[in-house]
Write an enzyme that holds these catalytic residues in place. Structure first.
Site, PDB file in Angstrom:
ATOM      1  N   GLY A 595      45.244  50.486  79.787  1.00  0.00           N
ATOM      2  CA  GLY A 595      44.017  49.794  80.172  1.00  0.00           C
ATOM      3  C   GLY A 595      42.917  50.153  79.199  1.00  0.00           C
ATOM      4  O   GLY A 595      43.120  50.941  78.268  1.00  0.00           O
ATOM      5  N   GLU A 596      41.760  49.570  79.442  1.00  0.00           N
ATOM      6  CA  GLU A 596      40.631  49.813  78.550  1.00  0.00           C
ATOM      7  C   GLU A 596      40.210  51.279  78.560  1.00  0.00           C
ATOM      8  O   GLU A 596      39.813  51.846  77.560  1.00  0.00           O
ATOM      9  CB  GLU A 596      39.468  48.926  79.020  1.00  0.00           C
ATOM     10  CG  GLU A 596      38.219  49.077  78.218  1.00  0.00           C
ATOM     11  CD  GLU A 596      37.014  48.513  78.956  1.00  0.00           C
ATOM     12  OE1 GLU A 596      37.186  47.873  80.012  1.00  0.00           O
ATOM     13  OE2 GLU A 596      35.894  48.760  78.484  1.00  0.00           O
ATOM     14  N   PHE A 597      40.323  51.908  79.744  1.00  0.00           N
ATOM     15  CA  PHE A 597      39.784  53.261  79.887  1.00  0.00           C
ATOM     16  C   PHE A 597      40.841  54.351  79.846  1.00  0.00           C
ATOM     17  O   PHE A 597      40.544  55.519  79.919  1.00  0.00           O
ATOM     18  CB  PHE A 597      39.031  53.372  81.225  1.00  0.00           C
ATOM     19  CG  PHE A 597      37.829  52.476  81.282  1.00  0.00           C
ATOM     20  CD1 PHE A 597      36.624  52.871  80.745  1.00  0.00           C
ATOM     21  CD2 PHE A 597      37.905  51.217  81.872  1.00  0.00           C
ATOM     22  CE1 PHE A 597      35.514  52.051  80.784  1.00  0.00           C
ATOM     23  CE2 PHE A 597      36.800  50.394  81.921  1.00  0.00           C
ATOM     24  CZ  PHE A 597      35.603  50.813  81.374  1.00  0.00           C
ATOM     25  N   GLY A 598      42.096  53.965  79.783  1.00  0.00           N
ATOM     26  CA  GLY A 598      43.151  54.966  79.771  1.00  0.00           C
ATOM     27  C   GLY A 598      44.453  54.344  80.227  1.00  0.00           C
ATOM     28  O   GLY A 598      44.564  53.117  80.327  1.00  0.00           O
ATOM     29  N   VAL A 600      47.737  53.197  82.456  1.00  0.00           N
ATOM     30  CA  VAL A 600      48.019  52.702  83.805  1.00  0.00           C
ATOM     31  C   VAL A 600      49.418  53.213  84.140  1.00  0.00           C
ATOM     32  O   VAL A 600      50.345  53.051  83.353  1.00  0.00           O
ATOM     33  CB  VAL A 600      47.998  51.158  83.857  1.00  0.00           C
ATOM     34  CG1 VAL A 600      48.213  50.676  85.279  1.00  0.00           C
ATOM     35  CG2 VAL A 600      46.693  50.612  83.290  1.00  0.00           C
ATOM     36  N   ASN A 669      56.262  43.089  89.080  1.00  0.00           N
ATOM     37  CA  ASN A 669      56.576  42.263  87.910  1.00  0.00           C
ATOM     38  C   ASN A 669      55.475  42.225  86.856  1.00  0.00           C
ATOM     39  O   ASN A 669      55.537  41.426  85.919  1.00  0.00           O
ATOM     40  CB  ASN A 669      56.950  40.849  88.351  1.00  0.00           C
ATOM     41  CG  ASN A 669      58.389  40.804  88.851  1.00  0.00           C
ATOM     42  OD1 ASN A 669      59.285  41.335  88.201  1.00  0.00           O
ATOM     43  ND2 ASN A 669      58.591  40.238  90.024  1.00  0.00           N
ATOM     44  N   ASP A 711      37.094  35.495  83.418  1.00  0.00           N
ATOM     45  CA  ASP A 711      38.197  35.804  82.511  1.00  0.00           C
ATOM     46  C   ASP A 711      39.537  35.519  83.183  1.00  0.00           C
ATOM     47  O   ASP A 711      40.482  36.298  83.105  1.00  0.00           O
ATOM     48  CB  ASP A 711      38.104  37.267  82.061  1.00  0.00           C
ATOM     49  CG  ASP A 711      38.962  37.546  80.817  1.00  0.00           C
ATOM     50  OD1 ASP A 711      39.454  36.580  80.211  1.00  0.00           O
ATOM     51  OD2 ASP A 711      39.137  38.726  80.476  1.00  0.00           O
TER      52      ASP A 711
END
Ligand code: AMP
Length: 940
Positions: A595-598, A600, A669, A711
């Site tokens: 993810g953007e912050f770290g 997953v 999935n 988005d």
């Protein structure tokens, strides 16, 4: 190999236009021996048979089913590729069902393999097995028909495969048999060309389709007696169709298009696109022609600091069809005497020069200012003419702000305010709009009141709460800008505040005139604040009230999303909307994404009193700043406000120890785009519509809550093990920083261009209607199994093409109704697009009536022949009808006893129950799909 396969199917999925196929090899047209290499000797054999017209046909056959360990190769002669990077191989063959051959051992096969070997040498005498590149394993759809040449009954299978990125002079094809009974009846090798085309007065040459890159960019040459207006180009798609024309040529001075010429546009273009720009290679006649006269009847509509200008085309076009318009802007002093050019701070949408339509939107003007716009008409001969260009001038005043002069009367739940209209309005005042909201909550919830009078009482307010009020006037020239903000706090108790300088506020917000007028207001009118929607206020018949949340009219009873930014302390938003989870209850198992912050991860969460559940765990990487922590947790404060089966569910957050984590339900999935690419072509149309219905339902919920996603794209939808799709990705910074698809626009800010509505790209008008546009793109992604919207076109070309009316064509096998719904979502006017509620209703109807999905928007090359209609009432009958009777037992023991139970069967279930042959699976699934779409023909 994956990319190749993807294109193998995708190419066919867009085979819409009349491509030209150039044959490189056709075994059927061989007069003498084909002369292919077969080894070992006892393997493939060349045999001449007669077809139904008694013409000799050369076939290769092999049928060594009684012996094990077969490895029989058949190799074609060298096939020159003639410059094509992608070639197609169409094979026709029959294949015997092992069960139909009495006494055959278990080694009997029902497939064979196809390979190729690239070479510059046309006389290679030996190719090692390991040197070949595998194209595919070929299974039959109609394998189980007894081939009876005597009666001239020969059911053929046709399969098409492609090879891309060829670079040597040519290649050899090879067929490997491992113990099947095959007759290879014909092999045809061809490549595709986009045919020579003339469009917008530009000629595009015969173009060989690309290799693995989807589109070939082709520049057009202006036809005789014409010249470039904007560099003409088109894309030759991998399937030989022309896509997305951009730019055009115009006739040279003294020439004109021959309007009698006719041209039928390729079917993938929307009609409206062609309605007025349809031209073909024409005969040009020197004509006396002159520049156009001036545009006429200009009108302006002001909306705050934007103005829309519209005008009528010139009465005299000078006998030409290439009239365009350009605008010049000047800003003028109050008395209109001194004007100077506007400079670059204002923007024209779609553009300032060379407009083909008679309207333009101008943004970023200054409020309370005078502008003078000159609209000029021109054509291909304007520059050659000594007469000045025809032009018309329109003066526009961006409306003044309203001077609010207020001696307010406040009670614990109402405020009365009065104002003074603009001194120099840009037209007759039609009404005033009062907008108010609780301080710091502008983004979530605001109310707009309308009145024709100069004062208003707003009631239904909360006691002891600070509200912000703003007023603007609407004249017949459009909306003015809002006046300054007036902050007022309702009293805690019902104390009248008239005339008490300590308690009342005398606010003078006067931008234009500064004239102070005190108006005493004695009467306190009652307006029902509980009403929602567009209602008449009680005290003033001219007053109307509309309650908005986040820019939308609030529906009665619906909850509203609260933007985390409205909290002074963002941690409070997290506390309000997300449950704190004790980190000891979480077990992290593996990393599933970034993810953007770290990272997953997936893992398990022990919830008291319940069994462990699978969860996804997003963690904030070490070394984060305060802002990053806030942005990271904002996703939880947003997600935590939603509760819907098609919105990703927040389980909670860990904020009391490090790392900070967000815990959500686990979606087995993963993201929808990757999932679809992985399962290309494997779902029935009903399954796809089911997924789309889920996404639309989630979006309806969000739009009812006044949440605009901004988005929406398949990459931001997650899919669970039951194929349920859920909308995700709610962080505040996500569009700006997170989405790799987001690109900077000319106005700054990052926007995922391919998914975004034109008005959101042009002037950031993000609404639920722009989410609907994105939803249309998601529909296209889903039906094309994760294809990239607009393929490899550049963002700039996408913007241009959309502006010129181009819309994505229907993917292969796309029902007409679904493509129509996509086109509705891509209406230019955002109010013309369907609402999410309507989309859900439409999809529900389609699911209830699958026959409506039967008509496909296009048919494609290499498609399976349509399954005939049939009327069956049991699973056994059905299996018999499709010649899959051998699986009756497998179906019944797996519990598939009624026809409706098989309607949603998947490949993996077929495999589980022992239907493992790819050809059989394909046949069964295509019949299931046909059953679904037959609807009423099935007696369940
Ligand atoms: P995100 O930061 O939300 O874009 O997540 C990055 C990637 O992690 C996604 O593209 C998914 O593949 C995966 N992912 C995120 N959330 C989940 C979830 N709840 N279940 C399964 N996979 C997820």
């Amino acid at each position: 190999m994956f990319a190749q396969r993807k294109w193998c199917t995708r190419v066919l999925k867009f085979a819409l236009s009349p491509f030209v196929a150039v044959t490189l090899l056709d075994s059927m047209s061989a007069l003498a021996d084909l002369g292919w290499e077969a080894y070992p000797n006892e393997g493939w054999e060349e045999i001449s048979v007669m077809d139904e017209r008694n013409t000799p046909m050369r076939t290769y056959q092999v049928c060594n089913v009684m012996e094990a360990n077969q490895n029989n190769w058949l190799r074609t002669r060298h096939i020159s590729r003639e410059g094509a990077q992608r070639v197609y191989i169409e094979i026709k063959f029959t294949l015997r069902d092992c069960n139909s051959l009495p006494g055959v051992p278990g080694t009997c096969k029902e497939t064979f393999n196809m390979y190729y070997y690239e070479s510059n040498n046309a006389n290679v005498w030996f190719i090692k097995e390991s040197q070949y590149v595998k194209i595919d394993t070929i299974a039959a759809d109609e394998s189980f028909t007894q081939v009876d040449v005597g009666d001239r009954v020969m059911k053929l299978n046709t399969e098409v495969r492609d090879i891309s990125n060829l670079s040597k002079k040519g290649f050899y094809l090879a067929f490997q048999d491992l113990g099947a009974c095959i007759a290879l009846v014909s092999v045809r090798v061809f490549y595709k060309k986009c045919p020579l085309t003339v469009l917008n007065l530009a000629q595009f040459p015969d173009t060989i389709t690309g290799g693995d890159t989807a589109l070939v960019e082709v520049h057009g040459m202006c036809v005789n007696s014409s010249e470039e207006f904007e560099a003409p180009k088109m894309y030759c798609s991998a399937d030989g169709g022309w896509l997305v024309p951009i730019g055009r040529c115009v006739c040279k001075p003294g020439f004109e298009e021959n309007k009698d010429a006719s041209f039928s546009p390729p079917p993938f273009f929307q009609k409206k696109f062609f309605s007025n720009c349809l031209v073909l290679l024409k005969v040009y006649f020197p004509l006396p022609s002159g520049p156009p006269s001036a545009p006429e009847n200009p009108i302006s509509t002001v909306n705050e600091t934007c103005v829309t200008l519209e005008w009528s085309p010139p009465r005299d076009t000078g006998g030409r069809g290439d009239v365009t318009y350009s605008l010049h802007c000047r800003k003028c002093s109050g008395d209109g005497k001194k004007c100077t050019p506007c400079g670059g701070s204002i923007h024209f949408v779609p553009r300032q020069f060379g407009l083909s339509s008679a309207n333009v939107l101008i943004t970023d003007l200054q409020p309370d200012s005078n502008y003078s716009f000159t609209i000029e008409s021109q054509s291909g001969v304007s520059d050659l003419s000594p007469t000045p260009r025809g032009s018309v001038v329109i003066n526009v005043t961006t409306s003044q702000t309203v001077s609010v002069v207020l001696k307010e009367r406040r009670s614990k739940d109402s405020v009365t305010l009065a104002w003074h209209g603009p001194e120099r309005p840009n037209g007759a005042i039609v009404e005033y709009e009062v907008i108010y909201y609780e301080k710091n909550q502008r983004d979530q919830n605001y109310t707009v009141l309308k009145t024709r009078s100069n004062m208003m009482t707003v009631d239904g307010l909360k006691p002891g709460t600070t509200y912000v009020f703003r007023v603007r006037a609407r004249t017949d020239g459009g909306y003015g800008s809002y006046g300054g903000e007036i902050e007022l706090e309702t009293s805690h108790e019902d104390i009248l505040a008239i005339g008490d300088p300590n308690q009342s506020t005398i606010l003078v917000v006067s931008i234009a005139g500064g004239i102070v007028l005190l108006i005493f207001l004695v009467t306190c009118f009652v307006v029902s604040g509980r009403h929602c929607g567009y209602i008449k206020a009680k005290q003033d018949p001219d007053e109307e009230k509309m309650q908005f949340q986040h820019g939308r009219v609030k529906l009665p009873g619906s909850r509203t999303y609260i933007h985390p930014h409205t909290y002074e302390d963002p941690n409070q938003a997290v506390r309000d909307f997300a449950k704190e989870i004790d980190a000891s209850n979480i077990r992290i198992e593996r990393v599933i994404g970034a993810g953007e912050f770290g990272e997953v991860c997936s893992g398990r969460l022990r919830v008291q009193g319940k069994r462990e559940i699978y969860v996804a765990i997003k963690s904030l990487k070490a070394g984060y700043s305060d802002k990053q922590r806030r942005d990271f947790l904002s996703e939880a404060s947003i997600m935590g406000q939603f509760d819907h089966p098609n919105i990703i569910r927040l389980e909670g957050v860990v904020t009391k120890c490090k790392p900070v984590m967000i815990i959500t339900e686990f979606m087995e999935n993963g993201s929808l785009d990757t999932f679809l690419k992985k399962h290309d072509g494997q779902f029935t149309v009903i399954q796809l519509v089911g997924m789309l219905r889920g996404i639309a339902s989630g979006m309806k919920y969000l739009s009812d809550m006044s949440y605009v996603h901004r988005d929406l794209a398949a990459r931001n939808i997650l899919v669970n093990s039951n194929l349920v799709c859920k909308v995700s990705d709610f962080g505040l910074s996500r569009v700006l920083e997170d989405d790799p698809e987001a690109a900077y626009t000319t106005r700054g800010g990052k926007i995922p261009i391919r998914w975004t509505a034109p008005e959101a790209i042009a002037y950031r008008k993000f609404t639920s209607a722009s989410d609907v546009w994105s939803y249309g793109i998601v529909m296209w992604e889903v039906v094309s199994y994760g294809e990239r919207p607009y393929w490899e076109m550049s963002n700039q070309d996408v913007i241009k093409a959309i502006d010129e009316g181009y819309r994505l064509p229907a993917p292969m096998d796309c029902p007409v109704v679904l493509h129509q719904l996509m086109l509705d979502c891509w209406e230019k006017g955002r109010s013309d697009r369907p609402k999410f509620g309507q989309i859900v209703t439409i999809l529900d109807k389609l699911i209830r009536n699958p026959a409506s999905l039967r008509e496909l928007a296009n048919s494609s090359v290499g498609e399976d022949p349509p399954t005939p209609e049939f009327s069956v009432s049991t699973v056994d009958d059905w299996l018999e009808t499709i010649k899959m009777g051998q699986y009756k037992e497998n179906f019944s023991s797996a519990g598939y006893v009624s026809l409706d139970s098989i309607l949603y069967i998947s490949v993996s279930e077929l495999t589980k129950m022992g239907v493992t042959l790819a050809g059989h699976q394909k046949k069964i699934l295509s019949s299931v799909q046909s059953l679904q779409t037959q609807g009423t023909h099935v007696h369940v």
